[in-house]
Every structure is written in C-alpha cells, then in structure tokens.
Design an enzyme around this catalytic site. Structure first.
Site, PDB file in Angstrom:
ATOM      1  N   ARG A 189     120.392  82.876  84.451  1.00 22.64           N
ATOM      2  CA  ARG A 189     121.770  82.468  84.741  1.00 22.64           C
ATOM      3  C   ARG A 189     121.784  81.119  85.459  1.00 22.64           C
ATOM      4  O   ARG A 189     122.673  80.304  85.231  1.00 22.64           O
ATOM      5  CB  ARG A 189     122.461  83.538  85.590  1.00 22.64           C
ATOM      6  N   CYS A 191     125.906  83.127  94.924  1.00 22.85           N
ATOM      7  CA  CYS A 191     125.467  84.000  93.834  1.00 22.85           C
ATOM      8  C   CYS A 191     126.587  84.013  92.800  1.00 22.85           C
ATOM      9  O   CYS A 191     127.231  82.995  92.575  1.00 22.85           O
ATOM     10  CB  CYS A 191     125.146  85.401  94.345  1.00 22.85           C
TER      11      CYS A 191
END
Length: 385
Positions: free
Chosen positions: A266, A332
């Site tokens: 990611r 995050c």
C-alpha cells in the site's frame, strides 16, 4: 520495509527521563535497560554496564499480570481497576455484537472507537472515521463507565484485533493519567487460556446516540469526569503539509518525520486501499514501518509487541531514529494502526511528547487531489540515488 528517503542523517539520541518521579499503585513496573545501552538526556547520561534498573513505566501488562489485578483475584489491590474491551475490526466482524453476547472479561466495559468519536455533524465535515472525540463526549462516556481521574484501566481486545493501541492512545490523549491506563499484551483468548474470569450472556453496551437522547441539553449536562481535554499529540493535515514542504525545500521551521504503518504494498501504491477509489502511495519523504512487523508471531498469529531490542532494530532498518529530537508523526490508513507505531516508539524509550498521530491519516491525505502522492516508481528511484 521501504525507505522513501535515500539517506538518513543520524541525529543525537535524546530521551527525556524523569528520574525523580515515583510510580506507585498496581501499575508500577520497572524496565531493565539492556547491557551497555546508553541513553542521552539534556540533564545527564545514563549507561548500563550491568543489569541496572531504570524506573520507567511500560504501557503493557502481561496476561498474568492483568489476571492478578482483576477484582476476583486474591492478590488484587483495593485500587479500582476497570477492564475495557476496545475491539474494532476492518473486516465484517462486529466487535460490539461479540462483546454483547460474550465471552468477555468479567465486569468489562466496551469502548467503540467509531461511536465515541467526532462525527460528521460535529466538527468533522470530511466524515473521516473514528476521529478523536470531543472532550465533553469522552467525559460523559467515562461517567457511564464509572471511571474517575484515579481509576486504573486495563484495555484488551479479541483475537486478531489491532485497535487496542488506538484506544490506549485515545485515553492518554484525552487526559487520563498515562500511568493509570495500560494495555494487555495478549488477546481475550490468551486471557481465557490462562484461566482469567469471563462472563457470557447478553450485556448491553453504551451508545453515544442513547446518551444524547437521554440528555436534551447535552452540552450543559453535569459531568463528573472533569479532566478531559482536547486531544493531545494529535495533528491534522496542515502539519503534514508543513513537513512535506520542509522536506522538499529545506525550509526552516519545526521539522518532523512521517512514519507510515501501512503495508509495503500500500505504501508504494502497488496494493489497493481498503477504501474503494482511494489513491495509493505515500506522502513525500515518509518512512514505512508496517505495524505488523512490530508484532511477535506465535502459532502463525501476530499477537504481542516485540522486545525493545527488536523494535529498535526494526526502526533503524527502516531509517527511523527512535530518539531523534524531531517530531515523529505516525500515520496509517485511518489513524488506528498508526498507534502501534506510537506505542512501539514509547516502549523503545522515546519521549511520548515528541510523538504524534495524524488522526485523518491516509484517507484524509489521499482524498485531497491537491496533496502530492509518491508511488512505486518514485520510491525506487529515490532509494537508488
């Protein structure tokens, strides 16, 4: 783990340690500083040529320690302890339903990070998930739990739950004394396997909507928990933008380091984001420390935080100086697993006042098309220089 910057200048290891503060009560715990480990402080240097004990509280308690502190234990202290299930899942699992039906730790409460949060109609016009709650709301929930300023709190979660550090960070950010809130380093299953007391059967949980319905004038309601504050050590997109600009232009000002807890895939934009249509990649200049690399593996499951030595090594390998004097901003996907990074940094001995969580995290940053995003090609090019 992927480094977005090609080089990392070593800065002086700095750690502010209060040697004069004494810790008392059921949460007192000493940490052994590894042999020959040197900590530099503005006031003095401390080395450990032998197994010197440094009074320094940990955020973690073992499962056995948590069981000993339960009111049902013969060794339990008279100091009140409240157990809180802070489970939350990104999957289809419903943590609230699991708590309500049981099993759960005997007498435990349930804290829902999605429910006890700043909602869209309350200073959250971007409708970001589980943002830090307003002080009044947090205080009202504490009253419902029977929690006061001097209540000791133990947080726990169910198997495969990764939200407990977020709950821990929330309680400390909102003003509860840091030495009175701890996290069980293990899951509910570990508690049950160790013989900890549990209860089954239906138990209703607190919902913010019900509290608001009960009190027509919520803002004027009488609050007993009077120590709640606006969330500390939490930053917004403006601070991230400032750091990105400073890193790109070498401008002056208060610098900072961004550490991203998402997976490597990611981070480089190779794996899709859980939120459909959200851009992949990372903020320019960010470092990648996937939160699950900070966890120890047992029987194929990542369950507990690794040792201090292992954590320091993981951060170093990622190019992150744990003791840098610069602010470290943890990010995050939505502000949950970033708290694992913040927890690990503190367990390494970093001053928690120099660590922050970006509450909106990647969802907020990547949703704004004006914000720059670095993907795989740019990351690889940066590393090769």
């Amino acid at each position: 783990m992927i480094k977005a910057r090609s080089s990392f200048k070593a800065l002086q290891f700095t750690l502010i340690i209060s040697l004069s503060k004494s810790f008392t009560g059921p949460f007192q715990k000493s940490v052994v500083i590894p042999r020959n480990f040197v900590l530099h402080s503005p006031y003095r240097s401390i080395s450990s040529p032998s197994s010197t004990l440094l009074t320094m509280t940990s955020n973690l308690l073992s499962v056995s320690e948590c069981i000993q502190r339960h009111p049902s234990s013969s060794s339990s202290s008279s100091q009140p302890v409240v157990y809180i299930d802070g489970s939350w899942h990104l999957s289809s699992r419903n943590a609230r339903q699991e708590y309500e039906s049981g099993p759960r730790i005997q007498g435990a409460q349930f804290f829902d990070i999605d429910n006890v949060a700043t909602k869209q109609d309350h200073q959250n016009n971007k409708n970001l998930p589980h943002m830090m709650p307003p002080p009044k709301l947090f205080a009202r929930v504490m009253d419902e739990f029977g929690i006061t300023f001097d209540t000791d709190i133990i947080l726990y979660g169910t198997e495969d739950c990764f939200s407990i550090p977020r709950v821990l960070y929330t309680f400390k950010a909102m003003g509860h004394p840091a030495d009175r809130v701890k996290m069980m380093n293990g899951s509910l299953k570990d508690w049950m396997d160790a013989g900890g007391p549990v209860e089954w059967g239906t138990k209703e949980t607190i919902r913010v909507e019900d509290l608001l319905e009960q009190e027509k004038d919520f803002e004027k309601s009488l609050i007993k928990y009077d120590v709640a504050v606006d969330a500390k050590n939490v930053v917004g997109m403006d601070r991230i933008t400032e750091i990105v600009v400073q890193n790109a232009t070498a401008q002056g000002g208060e610098r900072g380091i961004i550490v991203d807890a998402r997976s490597a895939g990611r981070f480089v934009g190779k794996e899709p984001e859980p939120r459909k249509g959200l851009r992949g990649g990372h903020m320019p200049g960010a470092f990648n420390v996937p939160f699950d690399t900070l966890l120890d593996t047992e029987n194929g499951k990542k369950k507990t935080l690794r040792s201090r030595e292992e954590l320091i090594s993981i951060f170093q390998d990622a190019g992150v100086n744990v003791y840098t004097v610069e602010d470290i901003i943890c990010s995050c996907g939505s502000g949950v697993t970033a708290c694992w990074v913040a927890l690990a940094l503190e367990e390494c001995g970093r001053d928690p006042m120099k660590t922050f969580v970006y509450d909106g995290s990647w969802i907020e940053w990547a949703s704004d098309e004006k914000n720059p995003v670095v993907k795989e090609e740019e990351s690889l090019e940066s590393q090769s220089k």
